[in-house]
Design an enzyme around this catalytic site. Sequence first.
Site, PDB file in Angstrom:
ATOM      1  N   GLN A 147      45.011  49.798  56.766  1.00  0.00           N
ATOM      2  CA  GLN A 147      45.489  48.745  57.652  1.00  0.00           C
ATOM      3  C   GLN A 147      45.880  49.219  59.048  1.00  0.00           C
ATOM      4  O   GLN A 147      45.874  48.435  59.986  1.00  0.00           O
ATOM      5  CB  GLN A 147      46.703  48.057  56.999  1.00  0.00           C
TER       6      GLN A 147
ATOM      7  N   CYS B  46      49.817  48.313  46.204  1.00  0.00           N
ATOM      8  CA  CYS B  46      51.043  48.546  46.964  1.00  0.00           C
ATOM      9  C   CYS B  46      51.746  47.195  47.049  1.00  0.00           C
ATOM     10  O   CYS B  46      51.998  46.585  46.019  1.00  0.00           O
ATOM     11  CB  CYS B  46      50.742  49.162  48.328  1.00  0.00           C
ATOM     12  N   SER B  47      52.039  46.703  48.229  1.00  0.00           N
ATOM     13  CA  SER B  47      52.610  45.372  48.329  1.00  0.00           C
ATOM     14  C   SER B  47      51.513  44.333  48.572  1.00  0.00           C
ATOM     15  O   SER B  47      51.371  43.379  47.818  1.00  0.00           O
ATOM     16  CB  SER B  47      53.638  45.312  49.462  1.00  0.00           C
ATOM     17  N   ALA B  48      50.711  44.555  49.620  1.00  0.00           N
ATOM     18  CA  ALA B  48      49.604  43.630  49.907  1.00  0.00           C
ATOM     19  C   ALA B  48      48.313  44.058  49.231  1.00  0.00           C
ATOM     20  O   ALA B  48      47.402  43.258  49.087  1.00  0.00           O
ATOM     21  CB  ALA B  48      49.380  43.538  51.418  1.00  0.00           C
ATOM     22  N   GLY B  49      48.225  45.328  48.829  1.00  0.00           N
ATOM     23  CA  GLY B  49      47.001  45.815  48.211  1.00  0.00           C
ATOM     24  C   GLY B  49      45.911  46.091  49.216  1.00  0.00           C
ATOM     25  O   GLY B  49      44.728  45.962  48.885  1.00  0.00           O
ATOM     26  N   CYS B  50      46.280  46.475  50.444  1.00  0.00           N
ATOM     27  CA  CYS B  50      45.245  46.748  51.450  1.00  0.00           C
ATOM     28  C   CYS B  50      45.503  48.044  52.212  1.00  0.00           C
ATOM     29  O   CYS B  50      44.603  48.886  52.296  1.00  0.00           O
ATOM     30  CB  CYS B  50      45.103  45.565  52.415  1.00  0.00           C
ATOM     31  N   GLY B  51      46.686  48.271  52.755  1.00  0.00           N
ATOM     32  CA  GLY B  51      46.935  49.454  53.574  1.00  0.00           C
ATOM     33  C   GLY B  51      46.973  50.745  52.783  1.00  0.00           C
ATOM     34  O   GLY B  51      46.035  51.546  52.794  1.00  0.00           O
ATOM     35  N   ARG B  52      48.076  50.963  52.098  1.00  0.00           N
ATOM     36  CA  ARG B  52      48.228  52.176  51.294  1.00  0.00           C
ATOM     37  C   ARG B  52      47.210  52.211  50.154  1.00  0.00           C
ATOM     38  O   ARG B  52      46.692  53.271  49.801  1.00  0.00           O
ATOM     39  CB  ARG B  52      49.662  52.239  50.757  1.00  0.00           C
TER      40      ARG B  52
ATOM     41  N   ASP C  89      55.838  51.743  54.316  1.00  0.00           N
ATOM     42  CA  ASP C  89      54.874  50.688  54.627  1.00  0.00           C
ATOM     43  C   ASP C  89      54.431  50.817  56.080  1.00  0.00           C
ATOM     44  O   ASP C  89      55.221  51.137  56.965  1.00  0.00           O
ATOM     45  CB  ASP C  89      55.518  49.326  54.392  1.00  0.00           C
TER      46      ASP C  89
END
Length: 477
Positions: free
Chosen positions: A269, A222-228, A190
């Site tokens: 991100q 991913c977790s937030a759905g923005c970075g990866r 992350d």
Amino acid sequence: MELLPSLLSALKTRDPRSVEQEFNVLRSESLQLKKQLGLTSEVGAQKENIKKNRYKDILPYDQCRVVLSQSTTESSSDYINASFIRGVTGDCRYVACQGPLGPTLVDFWRMIWQLDIKVIVMACREIEMGKKKCECYWASAQRPAAFGPFTISSQGETHMNPDVVVRALTVSFQQETRSVVQYQFVSWPDHDVPYETDGVLDLLRKVRGSQGPHSSPLLVHCSAGCGRTGVICALDYINDLLVSKKITADFSILKVVLDLRMQRPSAVQTKDQYQFIFTAVISMFEQLLQPSPHHLYCNSSELKRPEKTTPITPTSPHSSSSTQRPVMNDTYAVVNKPKKSHPPPSGHTPTPAATPTSSSGSRSLPFSHHYDNEPSGASAAPIYSTVKPKLKPHSLPPSATPIYDIAKPSRQSWEGREYHLTPADSPSPAEADHDYEIFSSAGAASSCSPAGIGFNCRVPKPKGPRSPPAQWSRLER
């Protein structure tokens, strides 16, 4: 195609220091465009929907959010933290979604069923560094899993390589059954990037093969759905530009990511994730410019990339030439190393083993992946675990400006079987960098141990004998 050499040259001669400046420009222009376009997130901020968001500052824009219409007896709300992302042709090519929470598992499968999703790309683990990143929404190989009216069954689990787990799933709802393939990339930290680009490009190549001619969106989370998630969508979008020959002389990764951010908040991100896109695109262009362009991943079933081969060497002079093992060029950490076996009595001639042996005397075992949160992981067979070095340390001085968009967790707590939102106080400086829910319970850490394990507590050194009371030394008359 004739534009690629000049575009590649421009990317390769780019000053690395300008990438950080460009990322800062990206962030400021994202805020300006958001205001100009009037993008809002009112539905995600409603009281009844707050508990459905993993992070309180990552809410889908109302203008491109996924609206659920497939209602069930367990859930009839139309809200889920997911956004439609346009493709090269302007259609809904991707769905960028947060990792589902416990209360949103049924909604997650409602969305998959409603959109007829065929392929899921999961770019995180369930638990990372002791923090919950995503709920398990699939079935194990032993038994099916039920999420409301949806029954999920596993048709098999394979390891495409050490970085990717592939699961073939079937989902049943109202006497109908559909197939879904999930690709889980387990080696992407992350707020960081993989140590090489080939793994991600190989993943996307396999994903496109599974997607085939289906017009349904590709679900990425991913977790937030923005970075990866943003990195994967950006790379696949650029690949579509190449395949469809729609890449132009004014091609700009900044424009691609900026357009992505107008559809999903904080997509791509961090600065390092932004730099990773440049590195991967350079590799993508170079592969296409090779004499045989089979490396470019596309929908054609005729273009297949040959599998990578790992160099191998003989294990020992006693073993035959066909008994070989991979060369361990990475850094290895010893984990649960067994005791060395006693040497054989003198005069005994060892027989060449059928299975290669390591220098510690233990047998080399076939590849097997173990999750850090899997119950059986404690008894994992492999003796060594690979520790892959990062590209470079990612640290900032205390006074430096953050180079990523921080996603603040929604402070949530469980009471019985209900999911409630605890009023959020202003975060302390120590909490400012936390971008996910804390998996361990609060207050569990001991005051004498930073990790709260309960040992290595020092006993204060005695201060020495005290002087006796005055009445003890008084002489009796």
